[in-house]
Design a protein around this motif. Structure first.
Motif, PDB file in Angstrom:
ATOM      1  N   LYS A   6       0.801  -1.226   0.000  1.00  0.00           N
ATOM      2  CA  LYS A   6       0.000   0.000   0.000  1.00  0.00           C
ATOM      3  C   LYS A   6       0.836   1.279   0.000  1.00  0.00           C
ATOM      4  N   PRO A   7       1.826   1.445   0.880  1.00  0.00           N
ATOM      5  CA  PRO A   7       2.613   2.686   0.829  1.00  0.00           C
ATOM      6  C   PRO A   7       3.346   2.847  -0.505  1.00  0.00           C
TER       7      PRO A   7
ATOM      8  N   VAL B 164       1.177   4.069  -3.349  1.00  0.00           N
ATOM      9  CA  VAL B 164       0.967   5.517  -3.326  1.00  0.00           C
ATOM     10  C   VAL B 164       2.190   6.219  -3.906  1.00  0.00           C
TER      11      VAL B 164
END
Length: 112
Positions: free
Chosen positions: A55-56, A59
């Motif tokens: 997820k990080p 982004v």
């Protein structure tokens, strides 16, 4: 493709970018494998863990738009819906994953 968030984070340091991109590619390939194995998986723990780790990075590398697609397939599996290898959602995720991996690998080569 220019990864603005990555370059802002690293000060456009090519050595650091190479390291971060290499790690992200490796984790993305693990996620792709988890998606491939999802139809016959007993539970969703592996793909949930792989997605959580990604997820990080998604982004930073501007791939967050595919997160809902992963989450939707995981939820289907958690709700005991039948998912087959040729499922349209899995096919779409794999296509997007491959496209993103190719962009990342091209970017990685440009850093040499």
């Amino acid at each position: 493709m220019q990864f603005k968030r990555l370059n802002n984070m690293t000060g456009s340091d090519p050595m650091l970018n190479r390291r971060i991109v290499s790690i992200y590619i490796n984790e993305f390939e693990i996620l792709r494998t988890a998606v491939l194995e999802l139809p016959q998986a007993e539970n969703t723990d592996l793909i949930i863990a792989a997605l959580h780790k990604m997820k990080p990075g998604m982004v930073i590398f501007e791939h967050a738009d595919i997160l809902p697609k992963f989450e939707a397939v995981i939820n289907r599996k958690k709700n005991n819906e039948a998912i087959h290898k040729d499922d349209a959602a899995i096919t779409e995720i794999l296509m997007l994953t491959e496209k993103n991996l190719n962009h990342l690998k091209t970017y990685l080569k440009s850093l040499n």
